[in-house]
Design an enzyme around this catalytic site. Structure first.
Site, PDB file in Angstrom:
ATOM      1  CG  HIS A  82      -2.039  -1.072   1.274  1.00  0.00           C
ATOM      2  ND1 HIS A  82      -3.210  -0.889   0.707  1.00  0.00           N
ATOM      3  CD2 HIS A  82      -1.832  -2.424   1.627  1.00  0.00           C
ATOM      4  CE1 HIS A  82      -3.971  -2.008   0.989  1.00  0.00           C
ATOM      5  NE2 HIS A  82      -3.218  -2.855   1.547  1.00  0.00           N
ATOM      6  CE  LYS A  96      -6.609  13.717   0.962  1.00  0.00           C
ATOM      7  NZ  LYS A  96      -6.783  12.540   0.255  1.00  0.00           N
ATOM      8  NE  ARG A  97      -3.621   9.644  10.498  1.00  0.00           N
ATOM      9  CZ  ARG A  97      -3.107   8.724  11.525  1.00  0.00           C
ATOM     10  NH1 ARG A  97      -4.052   7.671  11.699  1.00  0.00           N
ATOM     11  NH2 ARG A  97      -2.105   8.902  12.256  1.00  0.00           N
ATOM     12  CE  LYS A 128      -2.386  10.288   3.675  1.00  0.00           C
ATOM     13  NZ  LYS A 128      -3.040   9.614   2.550  1.00  0.00           N
ATOM     14  CB  THR A 150     -10.151   4.651  -0.670  1.00  0.00           C
ATOM     15  OG1 THR A 150      -9.479   5.092   0.505  1.00  0.00           O
ATOM     16  CG2 THR A 150      -9.481   3.472  -1.257  1.00  0.00           C
ATOM     17  CE  LYS A 195     -14.104   5.768   1.422  1.00  0.00           C
ATOM     18  NZ  LYS A 195     -13.023   5.774   2.431  1.00  0.00           N
TER      19      LYS A 195
HETATM   20  C1  26Q Z   1       3.936   0.299  10.151  1.00  0.00           C
HETATM   21  C2  26Q Z   1       4.744   0.076  11.102  1.00  0.00           C
HETATM   22  C3  26Q Z   1       4.674   0.362  12.399  1.00  0.00           C
HETATM   23  C4  26Q Z   1       3.530   1.346  12.597  1.00  0.00           C
HETATM   24  C5  26Q Z   1       2.669   1.515  11.953  1.00  0.00           C
HETATM   25  C6  26Q Z   1       2.813   1.060  10.381  1.00  0.00           C
HETATM   26  C7  26Q Z   1       1.665   1.449   9.234  1.00  0.00           C
HETATM   27  C8  26Q Z   1       0.566   1.417   9.696  1.00  0.00           C
HETATM   28  C9  26Q Z   1      -0.325   1.848   8.806  1.00  0.00           C
HETATM   29  C10 26Q Z   1       2.292   1.534   8.164  1.00  0.00           C
HETATM   30  C11 26Q Z   1       1.363   2.212   7.117  1.00  0.00           C
HETATM   31  C12 26Q Z   1      -0.130   2.368   7.310  1.00  0.00           C
HETATM   32  C13 26Q Z   1      -1.170   2.618   6.406  1.00  0.00           C
HETATM   33  C14 26Q Z   1      -1.036   2.892   5.290  1.00  0.00           C
HETATM   34  C15 26Q Z   1      -2.041   3.142   4.508  1.00  0.00           C
HETATM   35  O1  26Q Z   1      -3.205   3.511   5.092  1.00  0.00           O
HETATM   36  N1  26Q Z   1      -1.967   3.268   3.180  1.00  0.00           N
HETATM   37  C16 26Q Z   1      -2.984   3.669   2.111  1.00  0.00           C
HETATM   38  O2  26Q Z   1      -3.482   2.455   1.731  1.00  0.00           O
HETATM   39  C17 26Q Z   1      -4.690   2.993   1.035  1.00  0.00           C
HETATM   40  C18 26Q Z   1      -5.348   1.703   0.491  1.00  0.00           C
HETATM   41  O3  26Q Z   1      -4.621   1.000  -0.374  1.00  0.00           O
HETATM   42  C19 26Q Z   1      -4.418   3.681  -0.266  1.00  0.00           C
HETATM   43  O4  26Q Z   1      -5.348   4.175  -0.820  1.00  0.00           O
HETATM   44  C20 26Q Z   1      -3.544   5.133   0.143  1.00  0.00           C
HETATM   45  O5  26Q Z   1      -3.065   5.540  -0.906  1.00  0.00           O
HETATM   46  C21 26Q Z   1      -2.096   4.364   1.108  1.00  0.00           C
HETATM   47  O6  26Q Z   1      -1.521   5.597   1.600  1.00  0.00           O
END
Ligand code: 26Q
Length: 768
Positions: A329, A509-510, A515, A617, A621
């Site tokens: 992702h 978004k986050r 971003k 995503t 929406k």
């Molecule tokens: C990793 C290691 C330690 C702590 C946290 C994490 C961690 C947690 C969450 C790393 C990544 C995430 C989340 C990533 C994420 O949400 N990515 C998004 O995924 C969406 C669905 O595919 C995409 O639409 C977004 O573009 C992408 O940023």
């Protein structure tokens, strides 16, 4: 499930009676539990039937499921939302009172919400997909602003109970770490298909102590040990890590990940054995999708469990190669998970041994070195482990998959070109249209009939109505109603007044530097200054709406929130622009807030630096709800433009293929020398224009102008082209042309249904 109002009300009254209350006088919590339990009771037969089916099933392994509020979507999918509303009304109860129920925010953002959409879509298409994850005691923190600064509070999502889940005490398993063991207790939540009788399962594991009540230890004066053991056990699933797209490499997170995959696999192995099925043929009964690297420890754990059954390493690896598939992702280096070997060795020695064996195997095959190393200098690279073993590796939008092949996993692509596939993300049209925009949905159904709800490409039939005056009026009327509803909510919760005739420009978004909320913020300041000085004329009144959580430890992200809140305060208290501008940063943006916002937006900002947003995503929406995109050619924006036409959206900025060249000679200072108005906006971060008690704004200033990585995400580089696009939006707003563009987006949203995505997974990857 067949709806029977009398039966439902009888059950409800009984449950309320048990709780010592009745109808109108019962408090919200009691009612919510009674209504939910009454519904679960009615769907239990369908659920059990689904479980007994002898089909091959897919397990979706994910550390996050960002579910949001369950009750309304479940009632919608059961086809009884209106019925329950009416039945409750006969008892003097408004179903809207359940809007007080907390969201289940067991995820951070995109990745977790995607998992939730996929579960719903799979159930709706009768695809046997079950989720496996963690039942965090506390989900993503709740956000508040104090003096414009983000403050985090614990998210006690179980406050009103969890009536939709069923605790399966008898199916608990033990998970062993080198230093202690814990129980994993599964909580099953039904995943209800849209009006089709299918009920899949989301199984979330909760960690619990092994010896909660071993009183003999008290006799031996070991009370302290019990306490420690207890604490260790409950700690594992205590809280969701609030990082999004960054890795911290914390030991507790390692334990969480292992706990989740070990419990899930042990559970599956046990059932396989009970059913008399051969473990060497596990892939005949199961397939597992790994949602990013967070559950990748499932691979060495699966090998360990197979070896324990007397299966040799090579054969075990062979089985895993058929069992597991991997979704990436993100391409952000700081989000690619790595584990320190010493740490893994300390808590999971057997797992570390297997990881090292995998590295040796890769070396033997001549592919374990350099960028493909699974273990290098005592560090394990989880993405490499995943790509080495998994049958298929997928990106989440066309452009993202291409970047994976050309850069992130370039060497892997050379070795295993056949592994790489694309599955563009999708969203469930049930939650993101039927539920959040019921009036628009009714207008659509009135024109093209039923069918589009579960076959979204049919929404293109609306095209003939794009020129239809009555339909256009309905669209405008409903959009305005949705804006009014959002405006009332924002007035109540944020204390800011957004007139419904203003253009609603939304970025939710986050919060992450890639971003580029900062780009948006600078543009708002630029517009404000321009209006005040009379340099910008004929600007149509606009409300800029922001919503985002920053990871608690992400300093710059928090600083950007502060900056935007300062701008909002300045703009909203300046009476001279009151008829032109409003700015609001909503607190605690979450799934439920999104449902209110998405249907009320006129323009959706999707402005990441090209090549950074894997898919996005939220963009989908908004599109489905008839909103144009102001965005870069990044992630799924590219495909949105392909579908809806670039001419119906507002595209700006550097393209992926330009970025590298641009960066070679890029000087943010030069840009500011050429654009003095922009310069003034940037300077305001450092010249005392805004209250900056903690010196945070200066840090943002420095990120744009200082050091080797100055303006890493090309905020200033893209500014001019962004402004031009933004002014075009403003010019077009309120015109017939703008309505046409909005509707073209809605009618072309068919591709972005999660139903299509899940079907692609089932066909290209799972072979279900
Ligand atoms: C990793 C290691 C330690 C702590 C946290 C994490 C961690 C947690 C969450 C790393 C990544 C995430 C989340 C990533 C994420 O949400 N990515 C998004 O995924 C969406 C669905 O595919 C995409 O639409 C977004 O573009 C992408 O940023």
């Amino acid at each position: 499930m067949v709806w029977n109002e009398n039966k439902f009300l009888k059950e409800l009254d009984y449950l309320l009676h048990l709780a010592g209350a009745d109808g109108a006088q019962a408090d919200g919590k009691l009612l919510y539990n009674a209504v939910s339990k009454a519904v679960v009771a009615d769907l239990y037969a369908d659920w059990e039937e689904n479980r007994r089916r002898k089909t091959r099933r897919c397990g979706y392994f994910s550390a996050e499921f960002l579910i949001g509020r369950t009750i309304f979507s479940n009632l919608l999918n059961l086809g009884i939302l209106g019925e329950v509303r009416a039945a409750l009304a006969t008892r003097g109860i408004a179903i809207e009172s359940f809007e007080e129920v907390e969201d289940a925010a067991l995820g951070n953002g995109g990745l977790g919400r995607l998992a939730a959409c996929y579960l719903e879509s799979a159930a709706t298409q009768n695809i046997p997909l079950d989720g496996y994850g963690l039942r965090y005691r506390y989900g993503l923190f709740k956000q508040k602003f104090v003096d414009g600064y983000q403050k985090e509070e614990a998210d006690d999502w179980l406050k009103w109970g969890d009536p939709w889940s069923v605790r399966k005490e008898s199916e608990r398993v033990r998970v062993d770490f080198a230093d202690y063991s814990v129980y994993g207790v599964p909580y099953d939540t039904p995943v209800i298909g849209y009006k089709n009788g299918t009920v899949n399962t989301l199984r979330l594991w909760q960690s619990e102590p092994i010896d909660a009540f071993d009183f003999s230890l008290f006799d031996e004066m070991k009370g302290e040990e019990i306490a420690i053991d207890n604490f260790n056990a409950t700690k594992i699933t205590a809280v969701l890590y609030p990082n999004d797209n960054t890795d911290e490499g914390k030991i507790l997170r390692l334990r969480q990940q292992y706990f989740m995959v070990s419990a899930s696999l042990q559970d599956i192995f046990k059932k396989q054995k009970e059913a008399g099925r051969c473990l060497t043929k596990l892939d005949g009964d199961f397939v597992f999708q790994l949602n990013d690297t967070h559950p990748v420890l499932a691979i060495p754990e699966c090998i360990r469990l197979l070896e324990r059954e007397g299966i040799a390493f090579d054969e075990a690896l062979g089985i895993c190669r058929k069992l597991f598939h991997f979704t990436n992702h993100t391409i952000m280096a700081e989000a690619l998970e790595r584990w320190n070997g010493e740490m893994v060795k300390r808590v999971l020695p057997q797992i570390w041994e297997i990881i090292e064996k995998l590295q040796k195997t890769a070396e033997k095959e001549g592919i374990g070195d350099g960028a493909r190393a699974i273990v290098k200098d005592g560090v394990a690279y989880m993405a490499n482990l995943a790509v080495f073993v998994c049958g298929k590796v997928n990106g989440v939008a066309e452009i993202h998959t291409e970047i994976l092949k050309k850069s992130t996993f370039k060497d892997w692509y050379t070795a295993y070109p056949q592994k790489f596939v694309n599955v563009t993300n999708g969203i469930t049209p049930r939650r993101w249209m039927l539920l959040n925009n019921p009036k628009m949905s009714a207008e659509i159904t009135a024109r093209i009939g039923e069918g589009w709800q579960t076959d979204l490409p049919q929404i293109e039939k609306l095209k003939t109505f794009v020129t239809d005056g009555e339909f256009r009026d309905a669209f405008r009327r409903i959009k305005t109603e949705n804006k009014r509803r959002l405006s009332a909510y924002i007035r109540r919760h944020e204390g800011v007044d957004l007139p419904e005739n203003f253009l609603f420009d939304v970025q939710v978004k986050r919060l992450h530097e890639y971003k580029r909320q900062l780009l948006n913020a600078l543009s708002v300041l630029y517009i404000y200054n321009g209006i005040k000085k009379g340099e910008i004329k004929n600007f149509k009144p606009t409300a800029f709406i922001f919503g985002a959580k920053a990871a608690p430890g992400y300093y710059n992200a928090k600083a950007i929130i502060k900056f935007i809140n300062e701008i909002a305060k300045r703009v909203n208290t300046d009476l001279s622009v009151a008829d032109k501008l409003r700015v609001v940063f909503v607190q605690n943006y979450n799934v439920s807030y999104a449902e209110k916002i998405v249907c009320a937006a006129d323009v959706s900002e999707q402005i990441s630096m090209a090549g950074m947003e894997a898919s996005g995503t939220g963009n989908m929406k908004f599109m489905l709800n008839g909103t144009v995109t102001l965005g870069t050619m990044d992630g799924a924006n590219v495909e949105i433009c392909e579908e809806a036409g670039v001419e119906n959206n507002y595209i700006f900025g550097a393209r992926v293929e330009d970025i590298e060249t641009v960066k070679k000679t890029y000087s943010p200072k030069e840009i500011l020398e050429k654009n003095t108005r922009l310069k003034a906006c940037v300077e305001s971060l450092a010249d005392g224009t805004f209250e900056d008690g903690e010196g945070m704004l200066k840090a943002v200033y420095d990120s744009l102008l200082c050091g080797k990585e100055a303006d890493k995400y090309l905020v200033l580089y893209d500014f001019e082209s962004y402004m031009r696009a933004k002014f075009r939006v403003n010019e077009d707003y309120g015109t017939e042309e703008f309505v046409t563009k909005s509707l073209m987006n809605m009618t072309k949203a068919g591709k972005f249904s999660a139903d299509r995505s899940v079907r692609e997974y089932a066909e290209k990857i799972w072979e279900l």
